[in-house]
Structures are given as C-alpha cells and as structure tokens.
Design an enzyme around this catalytic site. Structure first.
Site, short mmCIF file in Angstrom:
data_model
loop_
_atom_site.label_atom_id
_atom_site.label_comp_id
_atom_site.label_asym_id
_atom_site.label_seq_id
_atom_site.Cartn_x
_atom_site.Cartn_y
_atom_site.Cartn_z
N HIS A 157 0.84 -1.21 0.00
CA HIS A 157 0.00 0.00 0.00
C HIS A 157 0.87 1.26 0.00
CE1 HIS A 157 -3.15 -2.84 1.21
NE2 HIS A 157 -4.02 -1.91 0.81
N LYS A 161 -0.74 4.95 4.45
CA LYS A 161 -1.69 4.04 5.12
C LYS A 161 -1.26 3.86 6.57
CE LYS A 161 -3.95 -0.47 4.73
NZ LYS A 161 -5.28 0.10 4.99
P1 NAD Z 1 -7.30 10.01 4.42
O1 NAD Z 1 -6.42 10.25 5.61
O2 NAD Z 1 -6.94 10.61 3.11
O3 NAD Z 1 -8.78 10.50 4.78
C1 NAD Z 1 -9.41 10.31 6.01
C2 NAD Z 1 -10.27 11.53 6.28
O4 NAD Z 1 -11.09 11.30 7.42
C3 NAD Z 1 -9.45 12.81 6.58
O5 NAD Z 1 -9.87 13.87 5.75
C4 NAD Z 1 -9.73 13.06 8.06
O6 NAD Z 1 -9.70 14.46 8.37
C5 NAD Z 1 -11.14 12.50 8.17
N1 NAD Z 1 -11.57 12.17 9.53
C6 NAD Z 1 -10.86 11.62 10.55
N2 NAD Z 1 -11.64 11.46 11.63
C7 NAD Z 1 -12.88 11.91 11.27
C8 NAD Z 1 -14.14 11.98 11.96
N3 NAD Z 1 -14.28 11.58 13.21
N4 NAD Z 1 -15.21 12.49 11.29
C9 NAD Z 1 -15.09 12.90 10.02
N5 NAD Z 1 -13.93 12.85 9.32
C10 NAD Z 1 -12.84 12.36 9.96
O7 NAD Z 1 -7.43 8.43 4.31
P2 NAD Z 1 -7.94 7.57 3.05
O8 NAD Z 1 -6.78 7.15 2.22
O9 NAD Z 1 -9.09 8.27 2.41
O10 NAD Z 1 -8.43 6.23 3.78
C11 NAD Z 1 -9.47 6.29 4.75
C12 NAD Z 1 -9.76 4.89 5.28
O11 NAD Z 1 -10.29 4.09 4.21
C13 NAD Z 1 -8.53 4.12 5.80
O12 NAD Z 1 -8.92 3.37 6.93
C14 NAD Z 1 -8.18 3.17 4.65
O13 NAD Z 1 -7.51 2.02 5.09
C15 NAD Z 1 -9.56 2.86 4.14
N6 NAD Z 1 -9.66 2.37 2.75
C16 NAD Z 1 -10.59 1.41 2.53
C17 NAD Z 1 -10.82 0.94 1.25
C18 NAD Z 1 -11.89 -0.08 1.03
O14 NAD Z 1 -12.10 -0.52 -0.11
N7 NAD Z 1 -12.61 -0.48 2.08
C19 NAD Z 1 -10.08 1.46 0.18
C20 NAD Z 1 -9.14 2.43 0.43
C21 NAD Z 1 -8.95 2.91 1.73
#
Ligand code: NAD
Length: 267
Positions: A157, A161
């Site tokens: 990744h 991450k």
């Molecule tokens: P990122 O850090 O770019 O985005 C996360 C966002 O959430 C940030 O903007 C942060 O400010 C916000 N945030 C944090 N706490 C919050 C809250 N309590 N309320 C509202 N917003 C809040 O991360 P990302 O790359 O977008 O990944 C996010 C999550 O998704 C990770 O856990 C990642 O592992 C997961 N992910 C899952 C999949 C899937 O297919 N399930 C795919 C990609 C990423």
C-alpha cells in the site's frame, strides 16, 4: 423514484473525495451532507474537484445535528480506525445505514457495531475492500486453499496508510484459515530469525506489509505446492476501483437488516 440521500464522512480525505465524485455522478444518489475535521465550511464538491455541490463540510461534532437536519438514508465512512465506530453509535439509532470502508476496527468495535444494527433493525456494511477484483481474489484464494495448505500473503500500500496489516489481508487470511487443507509442508525449526522478518501472524498465515509511495492497494496470495507455485494477485491502480462497490452498497444496504461484513456478502 426519489434519489437515495447520502452523507459522506471523511469527505476531505482521499477516499472521501472519490466518494463525493462518484455520488455526484450517480443519478439515483444525492449527496446531502459531508463531514470532516478538515476543510470545514468548504463546499464538498469543490474539494472533490467537481464544482459546487451546495453541501458544506461540517465538523465531526455536528454529525448528529447534520443527520437530524438533512435526513440521510446512508452514511458512507472513510475516516480512520476507531473513528468509524462513532458513526454506528450516532447514526444507527437515527435509522441511517452505515457503509464503512475504514479499516483497522477492533473485534470489540465490530461486535458493538453488530449489536447496534441488530437492536435498531438497521442494515449496515463494513467492507475492508470495495474493489470487486479484490473480492474475487479472496474467493479464489479460499478455493485454492482447499488444495494447497502452504500460503503466505504480501500486501502492498501507499506510504500514508496508517494500519498494518491491511484489512483485506487480515480478512483474506481469516477466509483461507477457515477453508484450507490440513496438509502442510514440514519446516525446520527456525534459527537466528530477526524479529518481524517472517511478517505478522494472521490466523496462522504470515502476512508481509509493504508501504511505499507510488503504490495504491495491492495484494499477492502465494500458495506453494510440490514443484509448483500459485500466485493470485490483485492491483487497485486507482481509487476509482472502489467506487462501483461503494455505490452498489449504497443502493442495496437499505434492503437488509443487521451488520454485513465484507462486500461479497452483499453481492
Ligand atoms: P485520508 O487520511 O486521506 O482521509 C481520512 C479523512 O477522514 C481525513 O480527511 C480526516 O480528516 C477524516 N476524519 C478523521 N476522523 C474523522 C471523523 N471523526 N469524522 C469525520 N472525518 C474524519 O485516508 P484515506 O486514504 O481516504 O483512507 C481512509 C480509510 O479508508 C482508511 O482506513 C483506509 O484504510 C480505508 N480504505 C478502505 C478501502 C476499502 O475498499 N474499504 C479502500 C481504500 C482505503
């Protein structure tokens, strides 16, 4: 038919912005609310690079007030680890169905999310991977494990991450462990093993985690047999790969009751 009303939590993040773009592009869905710690007051559409959506990003503390005011039917969450549980606690009693892609939830958090959905008669989904190809990778790995008992996983990744191993790797290991054949190659006792060099142990399967710029989300499941190797590999080369699964979940989750774990169980 009225479009399904959608709230996006984590709307300023990499995945959240992709979800805002995907929801805006779907005629049967409507973005009605956006929540994030960052970019409060900004228009969620502009943040996502698609022009105004007339939905301002609101802070996490206002989640309940936003739900009461905007009446979303589903709430899509891509935040971080423990944060996702707060969505279940607030949204489910208000009859909003959570669709959670956030990874790294503990077993206790999953149990509480399940209990909340059951008690309130609400459908919810937690899916560690929304890419259809990744779901198939897990299914094929489960099938292969019935015949080949020796297996290791490499998940790769992007460098930002925060959790390791990935939720996909942990789920793949669990599914393999449930179906794999008892036959394993004999191994000598390990000597002079540097700590961590064999990866982490997930359900008895070594998982190796790589974090590098340039990567998005990739996984190899490697089976070893006598005189042969079987490699099952999936690559998400762009975050759009997750969107068909996210939209499918937004369309279907209201027809279910209770917590579903894994997109494959909604397909
Ligand atoms: P990122 O850090 O770019 O985005 C996360 C966002 O959430 C940030 O903007 C942060 O400010 C916000 N945030 C944090 N706490 C919050 C809250 N309590 N309320 C509202 N917003 C809040 O991360 P990302 O790359 O977008 O990944 C996010 C999550 O998704 C990770 O856990 C990642 O592992 C997961 N992910 C899952 C999949 C899937 O297919 N399930 C795919 C990609 C990423």
């Amino acid at each position: 038919m009225q479009p399904i009303r959608v709230l996006v939590r984590g709307a300023h993040g990499r995945m959240g912005r992709e979800v805002v773009r995907a929801v805006a592009g779907a005629a049967d869905l409507r973005l009605v609310a956006a929540i994030d710690r960052v970019g409060v007051g900004e228009d969620a559409g502009r943040v996502a690079g698609i022009g105004p959506a007339n939905v301002a990003i609101r802070p996490p503390e206002e989640l309940e007030a936003v739900i009461r005011a905007e009446d979303p039917e589903v709430a899509i969450d891509f935040t971080k680890g423990p944060e996702a549980l707060a969505l279940f606690r607030t949204a489910v009693p208000l009859h909003v169905s959570p669709i959670v892609g956030t990874t790294g939830l503990s077993a206790e958090a999953l149990a509480e999310a399940r209990r909340l959905c059951e008690e309130n008669g609400i459908g919810g989904l937690i899916a560690p991977n929304f890419a259809i190809g990744a779901v198939l990778m897990m299914k094929f790995a489960q099938e292969a494990a019935r015949y080949l008992g020796d297996v290791e996983i490499i998940e790769l990744h992007h460098e930002r991450k925060m959790d390791a191993p990935s939720g996909t790797a942990a789920l793949t290991a669990k599914l393999i462990a449930e179906s794999r054949s008892a036959e394993r190659a004999e191994r000598p006792e390990q000597l002079d093993e540097a700590p961590g060099s064999r990866g982490s142990d997930q359900h008895g399967i070594p998982v190796h985690s790589v974090r590098l710029p340039g990567l998005v989300a990739h996984q190899e499941v490697i089976f070893g047999g006598v005189g042969q190797i079987l490699t099952i590999r999936h690559d998400s080369i762009d975050r759009t790969s997750f969107m068909p699964g996210v939209l499918l979940a937004a369309r279907r989750i209201r027809g279910h009751k209770g917590l579903i774990i894994g997109l494959e169980n909604l397909l």
